[in-house]
Design an enzyme around this catalytic site. Sequence first.
Site, PDB file in Angstrom:
ATOM      1  N   ASN A 174       5.294  20.847 -15.778  1.00 43.66           N
ATOM      2  CA  ASN A 174       5.988  19.929 -14.869  1.00 43.66           C
ATOM      3  C   ASN A 174       7.486  20.158 -14.980  1.00 43.66           C
ATOM      4  OD1 ASN A 174       7.094  18.066 -17.003  1.00 43.66           O
ATOM      5  ND2 ASN A 174       4.904  17.877 -17.412  1.00 43.66           N
TER       6      ASN A 174
ATOM      7  N   ASP B  88      -1.151  14.988 -18.040  1.00 42.93           N
ATOM      8  CA  ASP B  88      -2.255  14.020 -18.033  1.00 42.93           C
ATOM      9  C   ASP B  88      -3.602  14.736 -18.032  1.00 42.93           C
ATOM     10  OD1 ASP B  88      -0.639  11.763 -18.083  1.00 42.93           O
ATOM     11  OD2 ASP B  88      -0.299  11.864 -15.917  1.00 42.93           O
TER      12      ASP B  88
ATOM     13  N   ILE C 171      -0.913  10.031 -25.896  1.00 40.60           N
ATOM     14  CA  ILE C 171      -0.361  10.012 -27.262  1.00 40.60           C
ATOM     15  C   ILE C 171       0.275   8.656 -27.560  1.00 40.60           C
ATOM     16  CG2 ILE C 171       1.269  11.119 -28.846  1.00 40.60           C
ATOM     17  CD1 ILE C 171       1.017  13.665 -27.081  1.00 40.60           C
TER      18      ILE C 171
ATOM     19  N   LYS D 101       2.206  -0.347 -16.717  1.00 45.05           N
ATOM     20  CA  LYS D 101       1.989   0.716 -17.702  1.00 45.05           C
ATOM     21  C   LYS D 101       2.325   0.217 -19.111  1.00 45.05           C
ATOM     22  CE  LYS D 101       2.517   4.763 -15.910  1.00 45.05           C
ATOM     23  NZ  LYS D 101       3.146   5.921 -15.289  1.00 45.05           N
TER      24      LYS D 101
ATOM     25  N   LYS E  68      -0.449   0.287 -22.030  1.00 49.76           N
ATOM     26  CA  LYS E  68      -0.281   1.128 -23.224  1.00 49.76           C
ATOM     27  C   LYS E  68       0.022   0.306 -24.461  1.00 49.76           C
ATOM     28  CE  LYS E  68       1.207   5.096 -20.525  1.00 49.76           C
ATOM     29  NZ  LYS E  68       1.026   6.528 -20.772  1.00 49.76           N
TER      30      LYS E  68
HETATM   31  O1  C5P Z   1       1.096   7.277 -17.920  1.00 52.51           O
HETATM   32  P1  C5P Z   1       2.373   8.047 -17.927  1.00 52.51           P
HETATM   33  O2  C5P Z   1       2.183   9.510 -18.176  1.00 52.51           O
HETATM   34  O3  C5P Z   1       3.258   7.796 -16.744  1.00 52.51           O
HETATM   35  O4  C5P Z   1       3.162   7.424 -19.163  1.00 52.51           O
HETATM   36  C1  C5P Z   1       4.379   7.909 -19.580  1.00 52.51           C
HETATM   37  C2  C5P Z   1       4.591   7.562 -21.028  1.00 52.51           C
HETATM   38  O5  C5P Z   1       3.421   7.836 -21.781  1.00 52.51           O
HETATM   39  C3  C5P Z   1       5.679   8.383 -21.631  1.00 52.51           C
HETATM   40  O6  C5P Z   1       6.285   7.625 -22.663  1.00 52.51           O
HETATM   41  C4  C5P Z   1       4.900   9.579 -22.181  1.00 52.51           C
HETATM   42  O7  C5P Z   1       5.595  10.233 -23.223  1.00 52.51           O
HETATM   43  C5  C5P Z   1       3.625   8.929 -22.666  1.00 52.51           C
HETATM   44  N1  C5P Z   1       2.440   9.787 -22.594  1.00 52.51           N
HETATM   45  C6  C5P Z   1       1.862  10.248 -23.748  1.00 52.51           C
HETATM   46  N2  C5P Z   1       0.727  11.023 -23.698  1.00 52.51           N
HETATM   47  C7  C5P Z   1       0.170  11.351 -22.520  1.00 52.51           C
HETATM   48  C8  C5P Z   1       0.743  10.879 -21.333  1.00 52.51           C
HETATM   49  C9  C5P Z   1       1.872  10.108 -21.390  1.00 52.51           C
HETATM   50  O8  C5P Z   1       2.378   9.973 -24.840  1.00 52.51           O
HETATM   51  N3  C5P Z   1      -0.917  12.105 -22.510  1.00 52.51           N
END
Ligand code: C5P
Length: 401
Positions: free
Chosen positions: A213, A282, A310, A340, A344
Amino acid sequence: MTSPAPLRARHIVLGITGGVAAYKSAELVRLLVQDNIGVQVVMTAAATRFVAPATFQALSGRNVFVDLWDDRVENGMAHIDLSREAAAILVAPASADFLAKLAHGNADDLLSTLCLARDCPLLVAPAMNRQMWEHPATQRNAAQLAADGVALLGPAAGDQACGEVGMGRMLEPGELHQALVAYFAPRLLAGRRVLLTAGPTQEAIDPVRVITNLSSGKMGYALARACAEAGAAVTLVSGPTALATPPGVARIDVMNAAGMLAAVESQLPGQDIFIGVAAVADYTVANPSAVKHKKGDAPLKIELAPTVDILARVAAGARAPFCVGFAAESENVEANAEAKRRKKGVPLLVANRAQDALGSDTNAVTLLDDNGRHPLPAAPKLEVARQIVTHIAGMLAAAGK
Ligand code: C5P
């Protein structure tokens, strides 16, 4: 006499003495001015043999002073007036001779007189041949200066202009800039351990192709730097970027989401704060090919499988550190980001518009926590990062942590 005034005054005197490293001070002035720190350059006569005052005048936007008898300042007292508005005097490069003068309180030119007459902290960045640095006289002077409360920045080891290798190199301009800001930064995270993720991830399709990305890593690196400035011990787990590691930060490089998860989990024990800034994929490729895909006429199907979140996993852990997330949204930024944050399970989430944030040097964000929304105006990412650190420290203090 030398209690650190806040760099909020955002103005310093930069003293330049006679050494080849004087050319690096031109870059230092540029970095300081870019960071909104006003710079009054004062040179010794020897320094002007290496770089002309006009260079520093152009970069700092101010007259450069060399002569003790210069009458361009209002009351004709350059040796006093020039430092009165300054949060600090930084001498970089500081020659062996200048260290000797400082250690003995000699004041026979403008810069040495300014240093003696100052009412602000003095920082020096020694730069000299390694034999000169290692000489007992120089070591005695350096020890005396440290005992007098002068901050010594460096020197570093490495190649020298004279062709020798050893201790005596001036710190790089970026390191000096960082050291100066860190010297004045409130130690908001002193004693804390911070783990961050930054940058994009690359999910392999085959040995030469990846899904990635547009994240540059700039925001995560700025936050790592701001945490280090605030006195934290910082570990940065980074996806592929072209950025330099901020001084004092331990960096672990990873390629993909699985590697980032493994690195985070191995570093997690003992961390006080976790900040997930990385744009983690993702989805990863479920069926990566061990050999390069050949071009053909038939459609190529790539199967994607979801990755582990993560941030959510760290936040759900038994002894979870204080967790901070980021959300880059393309529309309904704050509503989506707040959803979100709850999903989370993180106390603080930083929301921004993906279109504005990705790759850019500036960012406008809104901090979302249990007390609502806290918009921060658009600013360079390092400035935004420092404000996020202030907010985190405030939340920790409010929670009695
Ligand atoms: O759900 P989204 O990807 O938009 O969320 C963004 C947040 O989640 C950021 O803080 C990103 O570092 C974390 N994240 C993560 N692991 C993933 C996807 C997102 O830690 N697989």
